[in-house]
Enzyme design. Sequence first.
Site, PDB file in Angstrom:
ATOM      1  N   LEU A 186      11.664 -40.704   4.822  1.00  0.00           N
ATOM      2  CA  LEU A 186      11.168 -39.419   5.335  1.00  0.00           C
ATOM      3  C   LEU A 186       9.754 -39.163   4.829  1.00  0.00           C
ATOM      4  O   LEU A 186       8.874 -38.736   5.591  1.00  0.00           O
ATOM      5  CB  LEU A 186      12.100 -38.290   4.902  1.00  0.00           C
ATOM      6  CG  LEU A 186      11.673 -36.876   5.292  1.00  0.00           C
ATOM      7  CD1 LEU A 186      11.565 -36.739   6.805  1.00  0.00           C
ATOM      8  CD2 LEU A 186      12.647 -35.836   4.735  1.00  0.00           C
ATOM      9  N   GLU A 206       0.823  -1.207   0.000  1.00  0.00           N
ATOM     10  CA  GLU A 206       0.000   0.000   0.000  1.00  0.00           C
ATOM     11  C   GLU A 206       0.857   1.256   0.000  1.00  0.00           C
ATOM     12  O   GLU A 206       0.534   2.243  -0.673  1.00  0.00           O
ATOM     13  CB  GLU A 206      -0.915   0.002   1.234  1.00  0.00           C
ATOM     14  CG  GLU A 206      -1.885  -1.163   1.308  1.00  0.00           C
ATOM     15  CD  GLU A 206      -1.369  -2.315   2.141  1.00  0.00           C
ATOM     16  OE1 GLU A 206      -2.155  -2.867   2.920  1.00  0.00           O
ATOM     17  OE2 GLU A 206      -0.166  -2.666   2.006  1.00  0.00           O
TER      18      GLU A 206
END
Length: 378
Positions: free
Chosen positions: A310, A57
């Site tokens: 994993l 902004e």
Amino acid sequence: MNQYQPHEHYMRLALDLARKGQGYTSPNPMVGALVVADSGAVVGQGYHQRAGGPHAEVHALQEAGAKAHNATLYVTLEPCCVHGKTPPCTTAIMEAGVRRVVYATQDPNPAVAGRGKETLERAGIEVLTGILDAESAHLNRHFNKHIVHRTPYITMKTAITLDGKMAVASGASRWVTGEQARRDGHRLRGEHEAIAVGIGTVLADDPLLSCRHGYENIYRHPHVIVFDSSLRIPRNAALLRQQEVQRKVIVVTDQTMADTSSAKRLQEWGAQLVFLPRSANNKLPLPRAMELLYRDHGITSILVEGGAALTSSILRAGLEDEHVIYMAPKLFGAEGMTWTGALGVDTPDNALALEFVSVHTIGKDLRIEARRTRGKQI
């Protein structure tokens, strides 16, 4: 024309601006903003470029200058109303004399959620929300997860054949997919804070785990996380060569390794260690590991690239948020190595269920985005 169509047009432009911050704004969200005059002309634009820097902004309002008075500000996320590393955006908006603010989605940060809107409305500024809400939320899914749950967003990435194999029987996996899919995988690396692998992948492939294929000029190299309960990483491992790639190397290991010479050597080589007790199944407790990686190392998103041990542990724990699967039109047969490892599924009804988010071709391969169907863990 539907009344929201013009708003959607400008919000799409703001989302395009937000994407320019990909890979640089973490732990903050990606945000884009446009200042639009009553004539429909864009008089200011900006995006959040890096964590700690001015918000979108502010960039847009500065470019618009006096033209921001009585204009409409389009922004992809609810403007902040708290003073952090930068002043509140709501203050800048009010001082610029903006007449209307249109934003896509509410900030999930509990310190902001809804308060930015209230602050602007109390100042007499018209506020319209929910324009392209889903698109904005998807863009900032990493941020939305970590800011609410204080744990990293986890993406599972794999390259497999049509029969679900990631490597042939010998373990060789270069290359399962074509160059375009591999290039896209490097883009995916750059969009995450860190890449995680198991020690088996390090020993078998000796990967550098960096961004390449041109993306090293676009993104920062992600940090590396290695799950290595016995600290078997060799000194000459490519991922330890920090003179080539500047990033953290974090090794998650068993707490019994804390006072060993292996731990001391790894720390001397520049690695950071996370020590964890073994869980009841003699595995490292992955949920706790993710909490510590977030709390102590600031890791907000992780791309898991294997291997099977994993991957199966993460799937069993239900930790993943998203899957990105590159599938090549090849067959490795029963001798090939599966990508999921053992999941203990005993009947089809007990399968780990995923739903497709998107499926499209990339070169000669398929790129599949999927997520777990909400339900019981396995």
